[in-house]
Design an enzyme around this catalytic site. Structure first.
Site, PDB file in Angstrom:
ATOM      1  N   LYS A  38       0.843  -1.203   0.000  1.00 18.28           N
ATOM      2  CA  LYS A  38       0.000   0.000   0.000  1.00 18.28           C
ATOM      3  C   LYS A  38       0.878   1.253   0.000  1.00 18.28           C
ATOM      4  O   LYS A  38       2.083   1.163   0.277  1.00 18.28           O
ATOM      5  CB  LYS A  38      -0.919  -0.016   1.222  1.00 18.28           C
ATOM      6  N   ARG A 136     -10.479  -0.286  14.970  1.00 24.27           N
ATOM      7  CA  ARG A 136     -10.473   0.460  13.719  1.00 24.27           C
ATOM      8  C   ARG A 136     -11.497  -0.232  12.839  1.00 24.27           C
ATOM      9  O   ARG A 136     -12.682  -0.126  13.084  1.00 24.27           O
ATOM     10  CB  ARG A 136      -9.044   0.472  13.145  1.00 24.27           C
ATOM     11  N   HIS A 170      -5.876  -7.348  12.960  1.00 23.13           N
ATOM     12  CA  HIS A 170      -4.697  -6.476  12.933  1.00 23.13           C
ATOM     13  C   HIS A 170      -4.310  -6.124  14.361  1.00 23.13           C
ATOM     14  O   HIS A 170      -5.159  -5.761  15.165  1.00 23.13           O
ATOM     15  CB  HIS A 170      -5.033  -5.208  12.136  1.00 23.13           C
ATOM     16  N   ARG A 230       1.856 -11.071   7.058  1.00 20.06           N
ATOM     17  CA  ARG A 230       1.398  -9.875   6.329  1.00 20.06           C
ATOM     18  C   ARG A 230       2.296  -8.672   6.629  1.00 20.06           C
ATOM     19  O   ARG A 230       1.824  -7.623   7.049  1.00 20.06           O
ATOM     20  CB  ARG A 230      -0.035  -9.594   6.809  1.00 20.06           C
ATOM     21  N   TYR A 270      14.308  31.387   5.947  1.00 17.44           N
ATOM     22  CA  TYR A 270      13.105  31.996   6.518  1.00 17.44           C
ATOM     23  C   TYR A 270      13.168  32.052   8.044  1.00 17.44           C
ATOM     24  O   TYR A 270      13.600  31.098   8.698  1.00 17.44           O
ATOM     25  CB  TYR A 270      11.863  31.170   6.150  1.00 17.44           C
ATOM     26  N   CYS A 317      13.064  24.891   3.346  1.00 14.92           N
ATOM     27  CA  CYS A 317      12.111  25.579   2.462  1.00 14.92           C
ATOM     28  C   CYS A 317      11.325  24.540   1.663  1.00 14.92           C
ATOM     29  O   CYS A 317      11.539  23.340   1.797  1.00 14.92           O
ATOM     30  CB  CYS A 317      12.842  26.510   1.507  1.00 14.92           C
ATOM     31  N   ASP A 319      11.509  23.796  -1.499  1.00 19.32           N
ATOM     32  CA  ASP A 319      12.251  23.096  -2.549  1.00 19.32           C
ATOM     33  C   ASP A 319      13.738  22.931  -2.275  1.00 19.32           C
ATOM     34  O   ASP A 319      14.449  22.350  -3.086  1.00 19.32           O
ATOM     35  CB  ASP A 319      12.098  23.865  -3.872  1.00 19.32           C
TER      36      ASP A 319
HETATM   37  C1  LIG Z   1      -0.287  -1.654   6.883  1.00 21.82           C
HETATM   38  C2  LIG Z   1      -0.815  -2.942   7.335  1.00 21.82           C
HETATM   39  C3  LIG Z   1       0.034  -4.033   7.521  1.00 21.82           C
HETATM   40  C4  LIG Z   1       1.536  -3.949   7.456  1.00 21.82           C
HETATM   41  O1  LIG Z   1       2.007  -3.347   8.620  1.00 21.82           O
HETATM   42  P1  LIG Z   1       3.577  -3.301   8.939  1.00 21.82           P
HETATM   43  O2  LIG Z   1       3.644  -2.757  10.307  1.00 21.82           O
HETATM   44  O3  LIG Z   1       4.169  -2.379   7.927  1.00 21.82           O
HETATM   45  O4  LIG Z   1       4.084  -4.670   8.795  1.00 21.82           O
HETATM   46  C5  LIG Z   1      -0.550  -5.267   7.822  1.00 21.82           C
HETATM   47  N1  LIG Z   1      -1.897  -5.389   7.958  1.00 21.82           N
HETATM   48  C6  LIG Z   1      -2.723  -4.341   7.824  1.00 21.82           C
HETATM   49  C7  LIG Z   1      -4.176  -4.547   8.006  1.00 21.82           C
HETATM   50  C8  LIG Z   1      -2.224  -3.080   7.526  1.00 21.82           C
HETATM   51  O5  LIG Z   1      -3.054  -2.052   7.403  1.00 21.82           O
END
Ligand SMILES: *Cc1c(COP(=O)(O)O)cnc(C)c1O
Length: 374
Positions: A38, A136, A170, A230, A270, A317, A319
């Protein structure tokens, strides 16, 4: 013609391959591997990283939204892809057409997806998300919600034109140290297993792929590997505390574009938050917060040159920003400057910015070309 770049992100596909193999070796043989790509693979380039993972034998990819999934399909990626986040039900025909797996987070969403799938005469592949303590997304199933959660999941898996392939949860604290975090994570895992067992016992349905382990859990909770791990962060070379010997995959590189000499007492950039204290040889580097170099780092970090570290001076800044080269006389125009990477640690830089490596990697903007090495 190749443009001479001012600033670029060097991505080592060799490092990602090394990290993939290190993670594989750390989980039980036969465990499926889902690579989280992602947010443009945490800034590393989702298409290139996915192509590599496909070639290496990964089993699944995960993205956040349908646009990210379609980008991979358009690039010819054939691996199964799981969307972890929200997809409006209108997109169900697209999901089916492109063979994209959608997360189902509650009974009402399941119903919307099922209705759309029936309407277009196709079957949508889904994974069920269980909320075991992240609070979540996912079916609520903690404490007094247990029975209701089980009932709602059973209802979802039985809906027409929905093919439930997997179930996942998660972890909220798997990368946190300490006994309280361990207890919390173990409790999440137990609840996950309990809900699955109840659903399977009461309905006769079987989930093919049960998964829970993000990077923190891959590292510290081997029992959470289940059917598939994952990880995201570990793939990119961070978050293992040295345990797996991972290699950082990204180096953010720029060059010295201008060098000027100032007397003592000169105000730089700045807001005048920095004044020279001596005769100063100041370099301008063409990277700023529009490239993803967080302004909060102003006057509070050093860049790496091949002659050593140079302190950054004054406000960053949009850029560009300034670096003090007084003590590095060999550093010259066009010299290579590393913001983070092999020599300048991203973890230390994140701490200075009051954030985590994830955010700095994801902040590298699209103006910064990704250059792939090995
Ligand atoms: C982003 C995400 C992961 C990966 O998390 P890491 O901490 O980068 O390993 C795994 N599962 C879900 C649902 C996530 O949103």
């Amino acid at each position: 013609m190749k443009l001479q770049e001012r600033t670029w992100a060097e991505i080592s596909l060799g490092a990602i391959e090394h990290n993939y193999n290190a993670i594989r070796a750390a989980v039980p043989a036969g465990t499926r591997f889902l690579g989280v790509v992602k947010a443009d693979a945490y800034g590393h380039g989702a298409v290139e990283v996915s192509r590599l993972l496909e070639r290496l034998g990964a089993d699944y990819l995960a993205v956040s939204c349908i646009a990210e999934a379609l980008e991979l399909r358009d690039a010819g990626i054939e691996l199964p892809i799981l969307i972890l986040g929200h997809t409006p039900a209108d997109n169900v025909p697209l999901l089916c057409e492109y063979g994209i797996t959608q997360t189902v987070t509650c009974e009402a969403k399941a119903k919307e997806f099922s209705d759309e799938a029936v309407k277009c005469g196709k079957t949508l592949k889904v994974h069920i998300a269980l909320d075991t303590g992240m609070s979540r997304l996912g079916f609520l199933c903690e404490g007094r919600h247990f029975e209701e959660g089980v009932k709602n999941v059973i209802s979802a898996v039985n809906m027409p034109n929905i093919e439930t392939e997997g179930v996942f949860t998660h972890f909220a604290l798997s990368d946190e140290p300490g006994e309280a975090a361990r207890e919390y994570t173990e409790k999440q895992l137990r609840l996950f297993i309990d809900v699955i067992n109840s659903v399977e016992t009461e309905s006769g349905f079987r989930f093919k792929i049960k998964h829970a382990a993000n990077s923190g859990a891959v590292l510290s909770y081997p029992e959470a590997a289940l059917d598939m791990v994952r990880p995201g962060l570990l793939l990119y070379g961070y978050g293992d505390g040295g345990k797996l010997g991972l290699k950082p995959a990204m180096s953010l590189i720029t060059t010295v574009s201008t060098i000027k000499h100032y007397d003592a007492g000169v105000s730089v950039s700045y807001g005048g938050i920095f004044k020279t204290e001596r005769r100063t040889r100041m370099g301008v580097i063409p990277i700023g917060y529009a490239d993803g170099l967080l302004r909060v780092l102003s006057n509070n970090f050093s860049v790496y040159t091949d002659r050593g570290f140079a302190p950054q001076r004054g406000r960053i800044c949009m850029d560009m920003c300034m670096v003090d080269l007084t003590d590095l006389p060999e550093v010259n125009l066009d010299s290579r400057v590393e913001i983070f990477g092999k020599n300048a640690g991203l973890e230390a830089l994140s701490q200075r910015a009051g954030t985590i490596p994830y955010e700095l990697m994801c902040s590298i903007s699209k103006r910064v070309p990704r250059v792939y090495v090995d």
